[in-house]
Design an enzyme around this catalytic site. Structure first.
Site, PDB file in Angstrom:
ATOM      1  N   LYS A   1       0.745  -1.284  -0.105  1.00  0.00           N
ATOM      2  CA  LYS A   1       0.033  -0.021  -0.141  1.00  0.00           C
ATOM      3  C   LYS A   1       0.713   1.283   0.016  1.00  0.00           C
ATOM      4  O   LYS A   1       0.616   2.149  -0.677  1.00  0.00           O
ATOM      5  CB  LYS A   1      -0.937   0.051   1.253  1.00  0.00           C
ATOM      6  CG  LYS A   1      -1.628   1.224   1.779  1.00  0.00           C
ATOM      7  CD  LYS A   1      -2.670   1.609   0.545  1.00  0.00           C
ATOM      8  CE  LYS A   1      -3.136   2.897   1.268  1.00  0.00           C
ATOM      9  NZ  LYS A   1      -4.030   3.776   0.116  1.00  0.00           N
TER      10      LYS A   1
HETATM   11  N1  LIG Z   1      -9.537   8.845   1.843  1.00  0.00           N
HETATM   12  C1  LIG Z   1      -8.780   8.098   1.219  1.00  0.00           C
HETATM   13  O1  LIG Z   1      -8.632   8.339  -0.009  1.00  0.00           O
HETATM   14  C2  LIG Z   1      -8.114   6.768   1.798  1.00  0.00           C
HETATM   15  C3  LIG Z   1      -8.217   5.963   0.802  1.00  0.00           C
HETATM   16  C4  LIG Z   1      -7.208   4.481   1.217  1.00  0.00           C
HETATM   17  C5  LIG Z   1      -6.988   4.582   2.378  1.00  0.00           C
HETATM   18  N2  LIG Z   1      -7.194   5.238   3.432  1.00  0.00           N
HETATM   19  C6  LIG Z   1      -7.068   5.071   4.884  1.00  0.00           C
HETATM   20  O2  LIG Z   1      -8.415   4.721   5.268  1.00  0.00           O
HETATM   21  C7  LIG Z   1      -8.377   5.236   6.819  1.00  0.00           C
HETATM   22  C8  LIG Z   1      -9.648   5.893   6.860  1.00  0.00           C
HETATM   23  O3  LIG Z   1      -9.452   7.005   6.014  1.00  0.00           O
HETATM   24  P1  LIG Z   1     -11.138   7.987   5.776  1.00  0.00           P
HETATM   25  O4  LIG Z   1     -10.539   9.048   4.543  1.00  0.00           O
HETATM   26  O5  LIG Z   1     -12.159   7.289   6.097  1.00  0.00           O
HETATM   27  O6  LIG Z   1     -10.834   8.955   7.548  1.00  0.00           O
HETATM   28  P2  LIG Z   1     -11.734   9.730   8.006  1.00  0.00           P
HETATM   29  O7  LIG Z   1     -12.733  10.421   7.032  1.00  0.00           O
HETATM   30  O8  LIG Z   1     -10.943  10.746   8.839  1.00  0.00           O
HETATM   31  O9  LIG Z   1     -12.188   8.834   9.173  1.00  0.00           O
HETATM   32  C9  LIG Z   1     -11.756   8.320  10.181  1.00  0.00           C
HETATM   33  C10 LIG Z   1     -12.535   7.428  10.950  1.00  0.00           C
HETATM   34  O10 LIG Z   1     -11.829   6.833  12.263  1.00  0.00           O
HETATM   35  C11 LIG Z   1     -12.483   7.433  13.406  1.00  0.00           C
HETATM   36  N3  LIG Z   1     -11.586   7.753  14.383  1.00  0.00           N
HETATM   37  C12 LIG Z   1     -10.563   8.549  14.448  1.00  0.00           C
HETATM   38  N4  LIG Z   1     -10.036   8.753  15.512  1.00  0.00           N
HETATM   39  C13 LIG Z   1     -10.577   7.939  16.455  1.00  0.00           C
HETATM   40  C14 LIG Z   1     -10.267   7.352  17.840  1.00  0.00           C
HETATM   41  N5  LIG Z   1      -9.575   7.960  18.573  1.00  0.00           N
HETATM   42  N6  LIG Z   1     -11.453   6.587  18.159  1.00  0.00           N
HETATM   43  C15 LIG Z   1     -12.350   6.036  17.850  1.00  0.00           C
HETATM   44  N7  LIG Z   1     -12.411   6.200  16.132  1.00  0.00           N
HETATM   45  C16 LIG Z   1     -11.577   7.189  15.673  1.00  0.00           C
HETATM   46  C17 LIG Z   1     -13.480   8.518  12.837  1.00  0.00           C
HETATM   47  O11 LIG Z   1     -14.515   8.759  13.874  1.00  0.00           O
HETATM   48  P3  LIG Z   1     -15.472  10.087  13.855  1.00  0.00           P
HETATM   49  O12 LIG Z   1     -16.269   9.918  12.763  1.00  0.00           O
HETATM   50  O13 LIG Z   1     -16.014  10.046  15.276  1.00  0.00           O
HETATM   51  O14 LIG Z   1     -14.212  11.220  13.794  1.00  0.00           O
HETATM   52  C18 LIG Z   1     -13.828   7.904  11.463  1.00  0.00           C
HETATM   53  O15 LIG Z   1     -14.860   6.894  11.785  1.00  0.00           O
HETATM   54  C19 LIG Z   1      -7.201   5.946   7.402  1.00  0.00           C
HETATM   55  O16 LIG Z   1      -6.202   5.229   7.595  1.00  0.00           O
HETATM   56  C20 LIG Z   1      -6.534   6.437   5.536  1.00  0.00           C
HETATM   57  O17 LIG Z   1      -5.321   6.716   5.677  1.00  0.00           O
HETATM   58  C21 LIG Z   1      -7.942   6.673   2.979  1.00  0.00           C
END
Ligand SMILES: NC(=O)c1ccc[n+]([C@@H]2O[C@H](COP(=O)([O-])OP(=O)(O)OC[C@H]3O[C@@H](n4cnc5c(N)ncnc54)[C@H](OP(=O)(O)O)[C@@H]3O)[C@@H](O)[C@H]2O)c1
Length: 298
Positions: free
Chosen positions: A176
């Site tokens: 990744k």
């Molecule tokens: N966006 C992309 O293009 C992409 C692509 C591939 C992989 N990823 C990876 O996939 C993962 C998620 O990405 P995303 O874009 O969906 O991120 P995001 O929108 O910021 O969502 C993050 C999630 O984690 C939760 N969270 C954060 N801190 C927490 C804590 N201390 N305790 C419990 N829950 C917590 C958030 O809850 P709340 O709703 O309460 O904040 C939310 O559900 C990341 O590791 C990212 O690097 C992202």
């Protein structure tokens, strides 16, 4: 408790990626039990037919396989109750599927902890951002023991259009990071070229049409080019998250004594993008950091 409920799947983390992934699972008929730290984000899942748990402990108590799509290492540790007695209670006889992006070392240590507590662990990071997540067209990279990977793979059919087995943990995360190194340098290169064309007084739409007509056109150039042209910084992948990925790749490169010259320049630019206040904007907001350099603000 576990034996009779193998079919129920848990899903924790309903952010930009997790929400559409979980919705696709429900629409494909999975019996889903979800939880998210911010409760309001569970509502679209409830409306689609998922059950909503009161806390992460309930998800592990009632589901045999639990998918985590969480921001970072702190979030993963927190929902697993790592370092507390809750951890063993949650993961024993469960399969933990870690789909977010964290450091490979974190994942390797987590696998060891889950196994020691009598659970199974699959690393399953994905490539693709919000659009592919909504379309169920992510690309998954899988690592873990063969049996656990084989058991989890069919579950991901409605979320990913391809899933590649990469070997043992943490090779899926290293894969990744390799993919992300290309994505970050590609999207930053496109943004810099867009800036160059614009500041030379060229028609930026024509520039993108020319790119589209040639061999460098890609899903990324089309999607991100359209966003740049429209000045649309709505999140597909947040600049703050891309900065995290930059850091993870740079750390992995340093550990392996590898040069990463292009990535290092992008790392500095994403640092500047976030420092300028654009962390929550899409990664094409790196345009602001490039403009700031042009305009002598940095
Ligand atoms: N966006 C992309 O293009 C992409 C692509 C591939 C992989 N990823 C990876 O996939 C993962 C998620 O990405 P995303 O874009 O969906 O991120 P995001 O929108 O910021 O969502 C993050 C999630 O984690 C939760 N969270 C954060 N801190 C927490 C804590 N201390 N305790 C419990 N829950 C917590 C958030 O809850 P709340 O709703 O309460 O904040 C939310 O559900 C990341 O590791 C990212 O690097 C992202």
């Amino acid at each position: 408790m576990y034996d009779g409920q193998v079919a129920r799947v848990g899903f924790i983390g309903l952010g930009v990626m997790g929400r559409p992934m979980a919705l696709n699972l429900v629409r494909a008929g999975a019996r889903l039990l979800v939880w998210n730290r911010t409760p309001a984000r569970c509502e679209p899942l409830r409306a689609a037919g998922a059950e909503v748990a009161a806390g992460p402990g309930e998800v592990f108590a009632r589901a045999g396989t639990v998918i985590l799509m969480l921001a970072d290492e702190t979030a993963v540790d927190s929902v697993l109750g790592r370092g507390t007695p809750d951890f063993a209670e949650r993961v024993t006889a469960r399969t933990v599927v870690h789909m977010g992006t964290t450091s490979p070392e974190f994942s390797r240590a987590l696998e060891a902890d889950v196994r020691a507590a009598g659970g199974r662990y699959v690393e399953a990071p994905v490539s693709g951002s919000r659009g592919p997540a909504e379309a169920g067209r992510l690309v998954a990279m899988l690592a873990g023991d063969e049996e656990a990977v084989a058991a989890v793979r069919p579950l991901l059919g409605s979320v990913c259009h391809e899933a590649f087995v990469c070997g043992t943990v943490p090779d899926a995360l290293l894969m990744k990071l390799s993919v992300n190194l290309f994505l970050i340098t590609l999207a930053t290169g496109l943004t810099e070229a867009f800036h160059f064309a614009g500041r030379q007084g060229l028609d930026r739409r024509r520039f993108l049409e020319i790119l589209d007509a040639g061999p460098m056109a890609s899903g990324v150039s089309r999607t991100k080019g359209a966003k740049l042209l429209a000045g649309d910084f709505g999140v597909q992948a947040a600049a703050r998250d891309v900065l995290k990925n930059n850091r993870l790749i740079a750390e992995a490169a340093r550990k392996a004594d590898l040069a990463s010259p292009l990535l290092d320049v992008c790392h500095a630019l994403f640092d500047e993008t976030v420092a300028l206040g654009h962390g929550d904007a899409d990664m094409v907001a790196v345009l602001h950091a490039i403009e700031a350099r042009t305009d002598g603000e940095r």
